[in-house]
Design a protein around this motif. Structure first.
Motif, PDB file in Angstrom:
ATOM      1  N   TYR A 199      29.553  71.497 -18.920  1.00 34.52           N
ATOM      2  CA  TYR A 199      29.414  70.308 -18.136  1.00 34.52           C
ATOM      3  C   TYR A 199      27.904  70.529 -17.511  1.00 34.52           C
ATOM      4  O   TYR A 199      27.554  71.443 -16.873  1.00 34.52           O
ATOM      5  CB  TYR A 199      30.172  70.374 -16.743  1.00 34.52           C
ATOM      6  CG  TYR A 199      31.711  70.379 -17.024  1.00 34.52           C
ATOM      7  CD1 TYR A 199      32.292  69.085 -17.479  1.00 34.52           C
ATOM      8  CD2 TYR A 199      32.674  71.330 -17.425  1.00 34.52           C
ATOM      9  CE1 TYR A 199      33.557  68.934 -17.829  1.00 34.52           C
ATOM     10  CE2 TYR A 199      33.891  71.447 -17.623  1.00 34.52           C
ATOM     11  CZ  TYR A 199      34.323  69.976 -18.169  1.00 34.52           C
ATOM     12  OH  TYR A 199      35.677  69.929 -18.730  1.00 34.52           O
ATOM     13  N   LYS A 200      27.351  69.397 -17.712  1.00 34.62           N
ATOM     14  CA  LYS A 200      25.868  69.344 -16.813  1.00 34.62           C
ATOM     15  C   LYS A 200      26.445  68.643 -15.565  1.00 34.62           C
ATOM     16  O   LYS A 200      26.995  67.547 -15.614  1.00 34.62           O
ATOM     17  CB  LYS A 200      24.941  68.256 -17.709  1.00 34.62           C
ATOM     18  CG  LYS A 200      23.733  68.094 -16.844  1.00 34.62           C
ATOM     19  CD  LYS A 200      22.933  67.235 -17.856  1.00 34.62           C
ATOM     20  CE  LYS A 200      21.570  66.507 -17.276  1.00 34.62           C
ATOM     21  NZ  LYS A 200      20.942  67.087 -16.284  1.00 34.62           N
ATOM     22  N   THR A 201      25.963  69.434 -14.294  1.00 40.00           N
ATOM     23  CA  THR A 201      26.316  68.930 -13.003  1.00 40.00           C
ATOM     24  C   THR A 201      25.071  68.182 -12.424  1.00 40.00           C
ATOM     25  O   THR A 201      23.933  68.712 -12.332  1.00 40.00           O
ATOM     26  CB  THR A 201      26.530  70.224 -12.286  1.00 40.00           C
ATOM     27  OG1 THR A 201      25.560  71.166 -12.418  1.00 40.00           O
ATOM     28  CG2 THR A 201      28.100  70.617 -12.711  1.00 40.00           C
ATOM     29  N   VAL A 202      25.170  66.960 -12.195  1.00 41.56           N
ATOM     30  CA  VAL A 202      24.309  66.205 -11.648  1.00 41.56           C
ATOM     31  C   VAL A 202      24.600  66.121 -10.282  1.00 41.56           C
ATOM     32  O   VAL A 202      25.624  65.822  -9.471  1.00 41.56           O
ATOM     33  CB  VAL A 202      24.144  64.477 -12.131  1.00 41.56           C
ATOM     34  CG1 VAL A 202      23.300  63.991 -11.475  1.00 41.56           C
ATOM     35  CG2 VAL A 202      24.256  64.794 -13.545  1.00 41.56           C
ATOM     36  N   LEU A 203      23.424  66.599  -9.426  1.00 42.73           N
ATOM     37  CA  LEU A 203      23.702  66.881  -7.857  1.00 42.73           C
ATOM     38  C   LEU A 203      22.813  65.591  -7.380  1.00 42.73           C
ATOM     39  O   LEU A 203      21.827  65.468  -7.479  1.00 42.73           O
ATOM     40  CB  LEU A 203      23.000  68.208  -7.493  1.00 42.73           C
ATOM     41  CG  LEU A 203      23.727  69.292  -7.945  1.00 42.73           C
ATOM     42  CD1 LEU A 203      22.928  70.615  -7.065  1.00 42.73           C
ATOM     43  CD2 LEU A 203      25.014  69.571  -7.608  1.00 42.73           C
ATOM     44  N   GLU A 204      23.515  65.058  -6.297  1.00 42.45           N
ATOM     45  CA  GLU A 204      22.772  64.080  -5.056  1.00 42.45           C
ATOM     46  C   GLU A 204      23.021  64.903  -3.839  1.00 42.45           C
ATOM     47  O   GLU A 204      24.362  64.905  -3.444  1.00 42.45           O
ATOM     48  CB  GLU A 204      23.317  62.895  -5.429  1.00 42.45           C
ATOM     49  CG  GLU A 204      22.508  61.653  -4.848  1.00 42.45           C
ATOM     50  CD  GLU A 204      23.300  60.202  -4.872  1.00 42.45           C
ATOM     51  OE1 GLU A 204      22.962  59.311  -3.965  1.00 42.45           O
ATOM     52  OE2 GLU A 204      24.115  60.228  -5.812  1.00 42.45           O
TER      53      GLU A 204
END
Ligand SMILES: Cc1cc2nc3c(=O)[nH]c(=O)nc-3n(C[C@H](O)[C@H](O)[C@H](O)COP(=O)(O)O)c2cc1C
Length: 400
Positions: A127-132
Motif C-alpha cells: 500500500y502506498k500511503t498518502v498522508l494529508e
C-alpha cells in the motif's frame, strides 16, 4: 562423633537456608507474575497484524510499535465508514503527559513516529500511503484538548500497489529505545553521511555532533536536565503514576513505564518486580530520582555522538514531521547496527527548565527555531527488551 554432629548442624542450617531462599524466590516470582502471559508484548509479534482483515488496522498495528513520549501511546484511529481506503489519526487527549509536555509538543512528535511506521509497513504490505496532515485545519491552541478529538492529525489513504520489500521493515519489530551505555567508538565519515542522508525534508535540519567540545556541552545539558527534572515532585508523581511494577499491571495497562525500559529482563526482572511489588517503598521518589541521574551520567559517559532534529519554527506540522524523521532514523540506525535514546528533559517547556531550554536553543539554533528531538546515538553494549504496547483495537475510536 563431635565432628559428625557439627557437620549435621551445618547441613541442617544450609538446607534451611536453601528452603528459605527457594520460598523467597517463589514469593518474589509469584508477586512479579512470572506465570502470566505477557499480552502487552503481543503486538511485537511479526504475525500479530495478520489477524486483521482490514489493511488499515494492519498498518495501525505497525504504527503503535513506534517510539513515543512516556510510552503514553497517544493515538486514536477512526476508520472512514464511506471510503474503506481511508483512516484518520487523532491525538488522544486522554493520554497526555501534561507536566513534562505542557504544550503537547512531544505528543505531536509521537503522531509522526506512528505515521512513519505506517508508511514503511504500507510499502511492505503493498500500500502506498498518502498522508494529508491536519486535513481539517490546524488546532485552535486555546481549545487544544477539544480540538484534538475533532481535528485529525492526519488523513491516511491507502493506495493498493505491489508489495515492495523494505530493508527497514523488519526493524519495526526491534525495541526503539536503548538507554544503556554505548561503545565510545566515533562514527566514520561514511556512517555520518549515511545517517545525514536520511533527512530528505527541506524544512527539517538534522545535526550530528561527535567533537569533544560539543560532546561535553551536550552531555552537560543532558545531565543538568536529568537533575532538574528529577527534583520536581509533580513530574516524579506523573511518571510514578504510569510505572507498572509487575506482569499483572503491565497486562492491565499496556502503556507507561516498566523495568524493561531500564534494560532489565529475564530472571532479574522478575526478582526486581517481585521486590517492588512486595516493598513499594524501595521504589521511593528519592531512590528513583537518584537512579535516573546516575544512569543518565553512565549513559553520557558512554555516548559517542549526539544528534538533533531542528525545525525553523514550532508548528504542529513541524512537530509531526520531526517525529516522522525520528522514526526513519530509528529504523535506519538499527539497520546500520546503531541505537538511539532521547534525553529530552532539556527540551521540555516547564518553568524550572526554562534557563537550560533557552541556553541550548541559543547555543544550537537560530532565533525562532526549535530543537524538537535531542538524542544519543551509538553502537549498543547491551540489548534492550521490547516494552509494553496496547492492542491495536484499543486505538479504534468507536464514537465516530
Ligand atoms: C517525543 C519523545 C520524547 C522522548 N523522551 C525520552 C526521554 O526523555 N528519555 C528517554 O529515555 N526516552 C525518551 N523517549 C523514548 C520513549 O520513552 C520510548 O519510545 C517509549 O517509552 C517506548 O519504548 P520503546 O521506544 O523502547 O519502544 C522519547 C520518545 C519520544 C518520541
Amino acid at each position: 562423633m563431635k565432628k559428625r554432629g557439627i557437620k549435621k548442624v551445618v547441613l541442617m542450617i544450609l538446607s534451611g537456608l536453601a528452603v528459605l531462599l527457594i520460598l523467597t524466590l517463589v514469593v518474589l516470582f509469584a508477586s512479579s507474575g512470572i506465570m502470566k502471559q505477557p499480552l502487552y508484548l503481543q503486538p511485537w509479534e511479526r504475525t500479530y497484524s495478520e489477524q486483521f482483515d482490514d489493511p488499515r488496522i494492519r498498518l495501525a498495528a505497525h504504527g503503535l510499535l513506534a517510539a513515543n513520549g512516556h510510552n503514553m501511546q497517544p493515538w486514536k484511529i477512526r476508520l472512514d465508514t464511506k471510503d474503506s481506503r481511508v483512516f484518520y489519526l487523532y491525538a488522544d487527549s486522554d493520554r497526555l503527559a501534561k507536566q513534562v509536555d505542557p504544550y503537547a509538543r512531544q505528543t505531536m512528535i509521537s503522531q509522526g513516529t506512528f505515521l512513519e511506521y505506517v508508511q514503511v509497513a504500507g510499502g511492505e504490505l503493498g500500500y502506498k500511503t498518502v498522508l494529508e496532515l491536519f486535513p481539517d485545519g490546524n488546532y485552535d491552541e486555546q481549545n487544544l484538548i477539544e480540538d484534538m478529538s475533532i481535528k485529525p492529525v492526519a488523513k491516511v489513504t491507502l493506495m493498493k500497489t505491489s508489495p515492495q520489500h523494505s530493508p527497514l521493515y523488519s526493524f519495526i519489530f526491534s525495541p526503539d529505545t536503548n538507554r544503556g551505555p554505548y561503545e565510545n567508538t566515533p562514527f566514520t565519515e561514511e556512517q555520518l553521511s549515511q545517517l545525514a542522508s536520511i533527512n530528505n525534508e527541506d524544512d527539517l535540519t538534522l545535526k550530528i555532533y561527535q567533537d569533544k567540545e560539543n560532546m561535553e556541552k551536550l552531555g552537560n545539558y543532558a545531565i543538568k536536565g536529568a537533575i532538574i527534572e528529577s527534583s520536581i515532585h509533580r513530574i516524579n508523581e506523573e511518571s510514578a503514576a504510569i510505572f507498572r511494577a509487575n506482569e499483572y499491571q503491565k497486562n492491565k495497562y499496556r502503556y507507561g513505564f516498566s523495568l524493561e525500559g531500564q534494560g532489565t529482563s529475564g530472571v532479574m526482572k522478575h526478582i526486581m518486580q517481585g521486590l517492588i511489588t512486595i516493598l513499594p517503598s524501595i521504589n521511593s521518589e528519592k531512590t528513583t530520582a537518584d537512579i535516573f541521574v546516575k544512569s543518565t551520567q553512565t549513559a553520557i559517559n558512554h555516548t559517542p555522538a549526539y544528534s538533533m532534529i531542528i525545525t525553523k519554527g514550532n508548528t504542529r506540522i513541524e512537530q509531526v514531521k520531526s517525529g516522522m524523521l525520528y522514526s526513519r532514523l530509528v529504523l535506519n540506525a538499527h539497520r546500520l547496527g546503531f541505537v538511539m535514546q532521547p534525553p529530552s528533559q532539556v527540551l521540555e517547556e516547564y518553568p524550572e527548565m526554562k534557563e537550560q531550554y533557552s541556553n541550548i536553543h541559543r547555543g544550537y539554533t537560530n532565533a525562532g527555531s526549535t530543537i524538537q528531538m535531542f538524542f544519543r546515538l551509538g553502537k549498543p553494549t547491551q540489548a534492550f527488551p521490547q516494552t509494553m504496547r496496547r492492542d491495536v483495537m484499543d486505538l479504534m475510536d468507536t464514537e465516530y
